[in-house]
Design a protein around this motif. Sequence first.
Motif, PDB file in Angstrom:
ATOM      1  N   LEU A 157      61.982  52.472  63.027  1.00 12.57           N
ATOM      2  CA  LEU A 157      62.258  53.576  61.800  1.00 12.57           C
ATOM      3  C   LEU A 157      61.325  53.072  60.468  1.00 12.57           C
ATOM      4  N   LEU A 158      61.278  51.870  60.393  1.00 12.24           N
ATOM      5  CA  LEU A 158      60.297  51.432  59.420  1.00 12.24           C
ATOM      6  C   LEU A 158      58.814  51.694  59.445  1.00 12.24           C
ATOM      7  N   PHE A 159      58.569  51.470  60.759  1.00 11.44           N
ATOM      8  CA  PHE A 159      57.062  51.631  61.243  1.00 11.44           C
ATOM      9  C   PHE A 159      56.703  52.725  62.018  1.00 11.44           C
ATOM     10  N   ASN A 161      55.227  55.634  61.301  1.00 10.50           N
ATOM     11  CA  ASN A 161      53.857  56.296  61.346  1.00 10.50           C
ATOM     12  C   ASN A 161      52.641  55.539  61.686  1.00 10.50           C
ATOM     13  N   PHE A 172      41.195  56.681  66.448  1.00 13.06           N
ATOM     14  CA  PHE A 172      41.208  57.110  64.937  1.00 13.06           C
ATOM     15  C   PHE A 172      41.889  56.401  64.118  1.00 13.06           C
ATOM     16  N   ARG A 176      40.900  54.062  60.781  1.00 12.63           N
ATOM     17  CA  ARG A 176      41.564  54.201  59.443  1.00 12.63           C
ATOM     18  C   ARG A 176      42.090  52.741  58.865  1.00 12.63           C
ATOM     19  N   GLY A 177      41.507  51.648  59.717  1.00  9.80           N
ATOM     20  CA  GLY A 177      41.883  50.217  59.507  1.00  9.80           C
ATOM     21  C   GLY A 177      43.338  49.545  59.895  1.00  9.80           C
ATOM     22  N   ILE A 178      43.885  50.468  60.756  1.00  5.90           N
ATOM     23  CA  ILE A 178      45.092  50.094  61.542  1.00  5.90           C
ATOM     24  C   ILE A 178      45.030  48.930  62.455  1.00  5.90           C
TER      25      ILE A 178
ATOM     26  N   VAL B  96      49.417  65.508  62.223  1.00  4.04           N
ATOM     27  CA  VAL B  96      48.201  65.034  62.629  1.00  4.04           C
ATOM     28  C   VAL B  96      47.309  64.841  61.688  1.00  4.04           C
ATOM     29  N   LEU B  99      48.003  61.650  59.600  1.00  3.02           N
ATOM     30  CA  LEU B  99      47.364  60.189  60.225  1.00  3.02           C
ATOM     31  C   LEU B  99      46.056  59.698  59.408  1.00  3.02           C
ATOM     32  N   GLY B 100      45.360  60.662  58.816  1.00  2.00           N
ATOM     33  CA  GLY B 100      44.356  60.456  58.023  1.00  2.00           C
ATOM     34  C   GLY B 100      44.542  59.953  56.594  1.00  2.00           C
ATOM     35  N   ARG B 101      45.643  59.668  56.355  1.00  2.00           N
ATOM     36  CA  ARG B 101      46.312  59.003  55.029  1.00  2.00           C
ATOM     37  C   ARG B 101      46.582  57.830  55.253  1.00  2.00           C
ATOM     38  N   LEU B 102      46.617  57.233  56.683  1.00  2.00           N
ATOM     39  CA  LEU B 102      47.043  56.138  56.707  1.00  2.00           C
ATOM     40  C   LEU B 102      45.851  54.959  56.397  1.00  2.00           C
ATOM     41  N   THR B 103      46.143  53.870  55.885  1.00  2.00           N
ATOM     42  CA  THR B 103      45.266  52.898  55.616  1.00  2.00           C
ATOM     43  C   THR B 103      45.761  51.398  56.335  1.00  2.00           C
ATOM     44  N   GLY B 104      44.939  50.594  56.362  1.00  2.00           N
ATOM     45  CA  GLY B 104      45.176  49.104  56.933  1.00  2.00           C
ATOM     46  C   GLY B 104      46.298  48.601  56.283  1.00  2.00           C
ATOM     47  N   LEU B 106      49.846  48.003  54.795  1.00  3.68           N
ATOM     48  CA  LEU B 106      51.134  48.292  55.754  1.00  3.68           C
ATOM     49  C   LEU B 106      52.147  48.921  54.834  1.00  3.68           C
ATOM     50  N   ALA B 107      52.225  50.259  55.397  1.00  2.00           N
ATOM     51  CA  ALA B 107      53.203  51.208  54.641  1.00  2.00           C
ATOM     52  C   ALA B 107      54.391  51.307  55.560  1.00  2.00           C
ATOM     53  N   ILE B 108      55.727  51.050  54.740  1.00  2.00           N
ATOM     54  CA  ILE B 108      56.683  51.086  55.126  1.00  2.00           C
ATOM     55  C   ILE B 108      57.613  52.504  55.053  1.00  2.00           C
ATOM     56  N   GLY B 109      58.052  53.158  56.118  1.00  2.00           N
ATOM     57  CA  GLY B 109      58.996  54.232  55.789  1.00  2.00           C
ATOM     58  C   GLY B 109      58.120  55.508  55.815  1.00  2.00           C
ATOM     59  N   PRO B 110      58.639  56.689  55.474  1.00  2.00           N
ATOM     60  CA  PRO B 110      57.696  57.947  55.623  1.00  2.00           C
ATOM     61  C   PRO B 110      56.797  58.053  54.744  1.00  2.00           C
ATOM     62  N   TYR B 111      55.925  59.238  54.922  1.00  2.00           N
ATOM     63  CA  TYR B 111      54.812  59.451  54.002  1.00  2.00           C
ATOM     64  C   TYR B 111      55.290  59.589  52.792  1.00  2.00           C
ATOM     65  N   CYS B 155      41.120  62.043  53.685  1.00  2.00           N
ATOM     66  CA  CYS B 155      40.894  60.651  53.103  1.00  2.00           C
ATOM     67  C   CYS B 155      39.863  61.169  51.942  1.00  2.00           C
TER      68      CYS B 155
END
Lengths: 282, 253
Positions: A157-159, A161, A172, A176-178, B96, B99-104, B106-111, B155
């Motif tokens: 749930l936390l991760f 995305n 991709f 994005r640096g993931i 989809v 996904l372009g808004r993700l970065t390296g 660490l983002a927790i939870g929803p957008y 982005c």
Amino acid sequence: MIEFLTALGQHEFLQRMVICALLASVSCGVVGSFVVVRRISYLAGSIAHCVLAGMGAAGYLNKVHGVNITPMVGAVVAALVAALIIGLVSLRAKEREDTVIGAVWAIGMAVGFLFIHKTPGYNQDLMSYLFGSITLVGMSDIVLLAVLDLVVVVTVLLFFNPLVAVCFDEEFARLRGIHVEFWYLLLLCLAALTVVLLVSVVGIVLVIALLTLPVAIASQFSRKLLTIMILATVVTATLTLGGIVVSYRPGWPASATIITLAGSVYLIVLMLKRLIRARPSA
Amino acid sequence: METPAIQIDNLSFRYDEPLVLEDVNLCLHRGEFACIVGPNGGGKTTLLKLLLGLLEPTRGTIQIFGASVASARGQIGYMPQHAALDRQFPVSVLDVVLLGRLTGRLAIGPYRKADRAAAHAALDSVGLTSLAQRPFSDLSGGQRQRVLIARALVCNPRLLLLDEPTANLDRIVQDDFYALVRELKRDISIVMVSHDLGFVSKEVERVICVNREVHEHPTRELTGDALAHIYGTEMRMIRHDQEQPHRHEQEPA
């Protein structure tokens, strides 16, 4: 049904069975969905069979050397080790991936079988490891399984995305640096913990069907990953509890009943869907 | 002088033994639209992957906006070939693009709200607002292509890399796509890999021909001789037979 409920009130092993089934359902629906959409059920199968090595080793250490360790603890360790080996092979190795994963699958079983052979009274243990038996799960294990369940569900749930990003479009995500390797290995470890939860219900050999069939059923009704997860959880709970109830009176093995039920429901859903789709055009 | 969008110096690359790219020098200025063409196996995709930092140069350097590829990644929008994505993956159009808004980081939870707003704006710019909640798998090839452009744009990139954006698109959808690219071109540098030479001569400012070595042709010089250089003589015959009558059919309408 009433007979079953009465028995449930009386027999502690039935209660344990039901608790295991409910716990397993949650992570099965959640992680099973990722396993199915990322198309790594073969990897999960390999992890599942490596669990035998851990259960065999734990059983051997316990019975022969008196170490205080249950087969379920051995299973957790073996599943995580297998997940990391398989994950690294799948990410890094230049060898053909399916060759190595197939080999890990068999080697895990072979090591487990050797340990079990060296353990007194091995025949009975082998059967219950492979095809499931509630005797494997003691009350202390229930706590372990509950913790695993919590870890798996909270992590997903936390991760959610980054996990979706890595599963849907790895390249991709990398751009994005993931950290793709990290999330992929994490997903395999979550699959490993889920496999252990499912082994407690249906045994090693039948795990893969329970990990995939409820998701396959759920994805007939939705094309949203989150919805599929919730539906698959409900479907798994229904199938496992249904299997336990159905098998109780005739004294069938619960694991085999659950899987046969799951397969039948999947086929019925597919047929009904085809019938409904065919009707308007007819 | 302004730092160029892309600066490649003495670049060579090999996977195993033979060099795939040899001694490549290239400079793309800001706001330019370049097209990479060349035969299959000539190194087009390899060059794109080097620009994306998915591969490391064997020799030489690549700078993007004066910085290393790794540190410029956040400013690059990338559109892969949509055929490579799993058609059955249960994901919505909006998901989809997000996904372009993700970065390296660490983002927790929803957008976040800002991410969703940016994704809707990107979908709007490619004319797909109404499809935001639809499953990605429901879309036609052309629509999927545009979703992937929106994902590359979300982005706010300064450099856009497009891999075969017009492959598998019918002529009308291709024209829509070109109109969109023309719109974008005003403030973003664009590099695309393409087989579609008809498009190349019309819209693109620079044609970069990759066949182990890299040669550049200004578009007005993209004649039969140049094509022969890119594809070899046999290819020229085939290309001309296919391209010329086709274009004549289309243009009067």
